[in-house]
Design a protein around this motif. Structure first.
Motif, PDB file in Angstrom:
ATOM      1  N   PHE A 198     -11.371 -70.549 -47.114  1.00 23.02           N
ATOM      2  CA  PHE A 198     -11.992 -69.439 -46.401  1.00 23.02           C
ATOM      3  C   PHE A 198     -12.218 -69.807 -44.943  1.00 23.02           C
ATOM      4  O   PHE A 198     -12.403 -70.969 -44.596  1.00 23.02           O
ATOM      5  CB  PHE A 198     -13.299 -69.003 -47.083  1.00 23.02           C
ATOM      6  N   SER A 199     -12.198 -68.800 -44.084  1.00 20.76           N
ATOM      7  CA  SER A 199     -12.445 -68.978 -42.656  1.00 20.76           C
ATOM      8  C   SER A 199     -13.192 -67.749 -42.174  1.00 20.76           C
ATOM      9  O   SER A 199     -12.678 -66.627 -42.257  1.00 20.76           O
ATOM     10  CB  SER A 199     -11.126 -69.124 -41.890  1.00 20.76           C
ATOM     11  N   ARG A 200     -14.391 -67.952 -41.683  1.00 19.43           N
ATOM     12  CA  ARG A 200     -15.227 -66.815 -41.301  1.00 19.43           C
ATOM     13  C   ARG A 200     -15.936 -67.097 -39.986  1.00 19.43           C
ATOM     14  O   ARG A 200     -16.536 -68.147 -39.802  1.00 19.43           O
ATOM     15  CB  ARG A 200     -16.257 -66.562 -42.397  1.00 19.43           C
ATOM     16  N   GLU A 201     -15.856 -66.121 -39.066  1.00 19.84           N
ATOM     17  CA  GLU A 201     -16.566 -66.210 -37.792  1.00 19.84           C
ATOM     18  C   GLU A 201     -17.872 -65.429 -37.910  1.00 19.84           C
ATOM     19  O   GLU A 201     -17.900 -64.343 -38.492  1.00 19.84           O
ATOM     20  CB  GLU A 201     -15.708 -65.626 -36.672  1.00 19.84           C
ATOM     21  N   PHE A 202     -18.941 -66.003 -37.377  1.00 20.20           N
ATOM     22  CA  PHE A 202     -20.248 -65.369 -37.428  1.00 20.20           C
ATOM     23  C   PHE A 202     -20.741 -65.085 -36.019  1.00 20.20           C
ATOM     24  O   PHE A 202     -21.032 -66.005 -35.254  1.00 20.20           O
ATOM     25  CB  PHE A 202     -21.251 -66.258 -38.175  1.00 20.20           C
ATOM     26  N   ASN A 203     -20.827 -63.807 -35.657  1.00 18.84           N
ATOM     27  CA  ASN A 203     -21.370 -63.333 -34.374  1.00 18.84           C
ATOM     28  C   ASN A 203     -20.710 -63.964 -33.153  1.00 18.84           C
ATOM     29  O   ASN A 203     -21.335 -64.084 -32.108  1.00 18.84           O
ATOM     30  CB  ASN A 203     -22.880 -63.581 -34.311  1.00 18.84           C
ATOM     31  N   GLY A 204     -19.479 -64.414 -33.259  1.00 18.79           N
ATOM     32  CA  GLY A 204     -18.790 -65.012 -32.123  1.00 18.79           C
ATOM     33  C   GLY A 204     -19.360 -66.339 -31.682  1.00 18.79           C
ATOM     34  O   GLY A 204     -18.982 -66.864 -30.648  1.00 18.79           O
ATOM     35  N   LYS A 205     -20.284 -66.920 -32.466  1.00 18.27           N
ATOM     36  CA  LYS A 205     -20.927 -68.170 -32.076  1.00 18.27           C
ATOM     37  C   LYS A 205     -20.490 -69.367 -32.894  1.00 18.27           C
ATOM     38  O   LYS A 205     -20.589 -70.492 -32.445  1.00 18.27           O
ATOM     39  CB  LYS A 205     -22.445 -68.020 -32.179  1.00 18.27           C
ATOM     40  N   ILE A 206     -20.031 -69.135 -34.110  1.00 21.47           N
ATOM     41  CA  ILE A 206     -19.606 -70.235 -34.968  1.00 21.47           C
ATOM     42  C   ILE A 206     -18.592 -69.704 -35.978  1.00 21.47           C
ATOM     43  O   ILE A 206     -18.665 -68.557 -36.399  1.00 21.47           O
ATOM     44  CB  ILE A 206     -20.815 -70.885 -35.689  1.00 21.47           C
ATOM     45  N   ARG A 207     -17.633 -70.538 -36.309  1.00 19.89           N
ATOM     46  CA  ARG A 207     -16.672 -70.239 -37.367  1.00 19.89           C
ATOM     47  C   ARG A 207     -16.760 -71.366 -38.382  1.00 19.89           C
ATOM     48  O   ARG A 207     -16.816 -72.537 -38.025  1.00 19.89           O
ATOM     49  CB  ARG A 207     -15.244 -70.159 -36.828  1.00 19.89           C
ATOM     50  N   VAL A 208     -16.771 -71.003 -39.657  1.00 23.15           N
ATOM     51  CA  VAL A 208     -16.834 -71.982 -40.739  1.00 23.15           C
ATOM     52  C   VAL A 208     -15.527 -71.920 -41.518  1.00 23.15           C
ATOM     53  O   VAL A 208     -15.129 -70.849 -41.971  1.00 23.15           O
ATOM     54  CB  VAL A 208     -18.031 -71.711 -41.687  1.00 23.15           C
ATOM     55  N   ASN A 209     -14.854 -73.058 -41.600  1.00 26.03           N
ATOM     56  CA  ASN A 209     -13.664 -73.204 -42.440  1.00 26.03           C
ATOM     57  C   ASN A 209     -14.025 -74.106 -43.608  1.00 26.03           C
ATOM     58  O   ASN A 209     -14.480 -75.225 -43.403  1.00 26.03           O
ATOM     59  CB  ASN A 209     -12.510 -73.868 -41.677  1.00 26.03           C
ATOM     60  N   GLY A 210     -13.807 -73.644 -44.802  1.00 25.93           N
ATOM     61  CA  GLY A 210     -13.992 -74.456 -45.996  1.00 25.93           C
ATOM     62  C   GLY A 210     -12.714 -74.408 -46.804  1.00 25.93           C
ATOM     63  O   GLY A 210     -12.259 -73.322 -47.166  1.00 25.93           O
ATOM     64  N   GLY A 211     -12.121 -75.565 -47.039  1.00 20.22           N
ATOM     65  CA  GLY A 211     -10.822 -75.544 -47.691  1.00 20.22           C
ATOM     66  C   GLY A 211     -10.577 -76.672 -48.658  1.00 20.22           C
ATOM     67  O   GLY A 211     -11.336 -77.640 -48.722  1.00 20.22           O
ATOM     68  N   ILE A 212      -9.505 -76.517 -49.407  1.00 23.79           N
ATOM     69  CA  ILE A 212      -9.013 -77.527 -50.335  1.00 23.79           C
ATOM     70  C   ILE A 212      -7.670 -77.998 -49.792  1.00 23.79           C
ATOM     71  O   ILE A 212      -6.804 -77.178 -49.477  1.00 23.79           O
ATOM     72  CB  ILE A 212      -8.846 -76.944 -51.755  1.00 23.79           C
ATOM     73  N   PHE A 213      -7.506 -79.329 -49.680  1.00 20.21           N
ATOM     74  CA  PHE A 213      -6.295 -79.898 -49.099  1.00 20.21           C
ATOM     75  C   PHE A 213      -5.658 -80.917 -50.043  1.00 20.21           C
ATOM     76  O   PHE A 213      -6.354 -81.655 -50.729  1.00 20.21           O
ATOM     77  CB  PHE A 213      -6.610 -80.582 -47.766  1.00 20.21           C
ATOM     78  N   TYR A 214      -4.339 -80.952 -50.012  1.00 21.33           N
ATOM     79  CA  TYR A 214      -3.541 -81.895 -50.811  1.00 21.33           C
ATOM     80  C   TYR A 214      -2.836 -82.849 -49.856  1.00 21.33           C
ATOM     81  O   TYR A 214      -2.151 -82.406 -48.929  1.00 21.33           O
ATOM     82  CB  TYR A 214      -2.513 -81.126 -51.646  1.00 21.33           C
ATOM     83  N   ASP A 215      -2.994 -84.167 -50.058  1.00 23.43           N
ATOM     84  CA  ASP A 215      -2.354 -85.169 -49.205  1.00 23.43           C
ATOM     85  C   ASP A 215      -0.925 -85.411 -49.691  1.00 23.43           C
ATOM     86  O   ASP A 215      -0.706 -86.049 -50.719  1.00 23.43           O
ATOM     87  CB  ASP A 215      -3.148 -86.469 -49.222  1.00 23.43           C
ATOM     88  N   VAL A 216       0.041 -84.908 -48.954  1.00 20.71           N
ATOM     89  CA  VAL A 216       1.447 -85.018 -49.333  1.00 20.71           C
ATOM     90  C   VAL A 216       1.910 -86.473 -49.283  1.00 20.71           C
ATOM     91  O   VAL A 216       2.674 -86.929 -50.132  1.00 20.71           O
ATOM     92  CB  VAL A 216       2.323 -84.141 -48.407  1.00 20.71           C
ATOM     93  N   ILE A 217       1.431 -87.256 -48.311  1.00 18.82           N
ATOM     94  CA  ILE A 217       1.857 -88.647 -48.150  1.00 18.82           C
ATOM     95  C   ILE A 217       1.166 -89.554 -49.162  1.00 18.82           C
ATOM     96  O   ILE A 217       1.803 -90.402 -49.775  1.00 18.82           O
ATOM     97  CB  ILE A 217       1.607 -89.126 -46.708  1.00 18.82           C
ATOM     98  N   ASN A 218      -0.142 -89.423 -49.335  1.00 15.36           N
ATOM     99  CA  ASN A 218      -0.933 -90.224 -50.274  1.00 15.36           C
ATOM    100  C   ASN A 218      -0.647 -91.728 -50.119  1.00 15.36           C
ATOM    101  O   ASN A 218      -0.305 -92.424 -51.065  1.00 15.36           O
ATOM    102  CB  ASN A 218      -0.667 -89.764 -51.714  1.00 15.36           C
ATOM    103  N   ALA A 219      -0.807 -92.233 -48.909  1.00 13.69           N
ATOM    104  CA  ALA A 219      -0.543 -93.644 -48.605  1.00 13.69           C
ATOM    105  C   ALA A 219      -1.471 -94.561 -49.390  1.00 13.69           C
ATOM    106  O   ALA A 219      -2.626 -94.228 -49.655  1.00 13.69           O
ATOM    107  CB  ALA A 219      -0.721 -93.899 -47.107  1.00 13.69           C
ATOM    108  N   GLU A 220      -0.969 -95.738 -49.748  1.00 16.57           N
ATOM    109  CA  GLU A 220      -1.760 -96.704 -50.517  1.00 16.57           C
ATOM    110  C   GLU A 220      -3.023 -97.125 -49.783  1.00 16.57           C
ATOM    111  O   GLU A 220      -4.030 -97.415 -50.409  1.00 16.57           O
ATOM    112  CB  GLU A 220      -0.932 -97.955 -50.834  1.00 16.57           C
ATOM    113  N   ASN A 221      -2.970 -97.185 -48.465  1.00 18.43           N
ATOM    114  CA  ASN A 221      -4.144 -97.630 -47.707  1.00 18.43           C
ATOM    115  C   ASN A 221      -4.904 -96.467 -47.049  1.00 18.43           C
ATOM    116  O   ASN A 221      -5.663 -96.675 -46.120  1.00 18.43           O
ATOM    117  CB  ASN A 221      -3.745 -98.670 -46.661  1.00 18.43           C
ATOM    118  N   SER A 222      -4.727 -95.259 -47.558  1.00 20.27           N
ATOM    119  CA  SER A 222      -5.457 -94.115 -47.019  1.00 20.27           C
ATOM    120  C   SER A 222      -6.950 -94.279 -47.274  1.00 20.27           C
ATOM    121  O   SER A 222      -7.373 -94.533 -48.407  1.00 20.27           O
ATOM    122  CB  SER A 222      -4.971 -92.820 -47.672  1.00 20.27           C
TER     123      SER A 222
END
Length: 193
Positions: free
Chosen positions: A129-153
């Motif tokens: 989700f991505s929502r702007e509130f009154n032009g003063k703040i935007r909140v992004n909340g997301g789920i991400f998948y690491d395609v590389i998944n490096a051993e030392n991440s």
């Protein structure tokens, strides 16, 4: 053959002429955690150039400090690095994004080796989700998948999706994590680039 060079030369001009700069933002993602044995604090700062009202693109910088005091054994280390990202925001409701970072990390998760600092690449794809509130703040909340998944991440300990067998034993950890980022506008100027 000369016509192809002319057409190829027009492509960047055409793309640039259709891009509008609609202001910029600073994004902040904070992280803190701790216990009686130690803790970790840090975060990520993103600069966002807003293009065509829907694209937020720019560089990012991550810094994280971790420490521990386990039975008198004191230890501390730092993870840091930078990257670039692109988020496509739709209808002030959802976003899709790609975030690449290269981070200096002492991990390899087979064994901890602080003296052998190496660079770890991450490429997270996801959305939320991505929502702007009154032009003063935007909140992004997301789920991400690491395609590389490096051993030392350094994110491997944060992956929260664990697949278990019939006995309840973890057999696989998926490189998925959750992120919440707060964006603050720096200015809004709609102009052709």
């Amino acid at each position: 053959m000369k016509h192809w060079y002319f057409i190829l030369a027009l492509i960047p001009w055409t793309i640039q002429s259709q891009t509008t700069f609609d202001g910029s933002e600073i994004g902040v993602e904070l992280f803190a955690g701790g216990s009686t044995f130690g803790g970790s604090v840090g975060g990520d700062i993103k600069y966002a150039a807003i293009l065509n009202e829907n694209w937020a693109v720019g560089p990012s910088f991550r810094y994280q400090r971790t420490w521990s005091n386990n039975l008198g054994q004191k230890m501390g280390f730092t993870v840091y690095g930078g990257g670039a990202y692109a988020h496509y925001r739709m209808n002030n409701t959802v976003f899709l994004g790609a975030e690449y970072e290269i981070l200096r990390s002492p991990f390899n998760f087979i064994f901890f080796n602080y003296s052998a600092k190496q660079w770890a690449s991450t490429l997270f794809l996801g959305g939320g989700f991505s929502r702007e509130f009154n032009g003063k703040i935007r909140v992004n909340g997301g789920i991400f998948y690491d395609v590389i998944n490096a051993e030392n991440s350094p994110f491997r300990s944060s992956y929260s999706v664990r697949l278990k067998d019939a006995n309840g034993q973890v057999v696989k950890i998926l490189p998925i994590l959750y992120r919440i980022t707060f964006f603050f506008p720096l200015g809004k100027t709609s102009q052709k680039s």
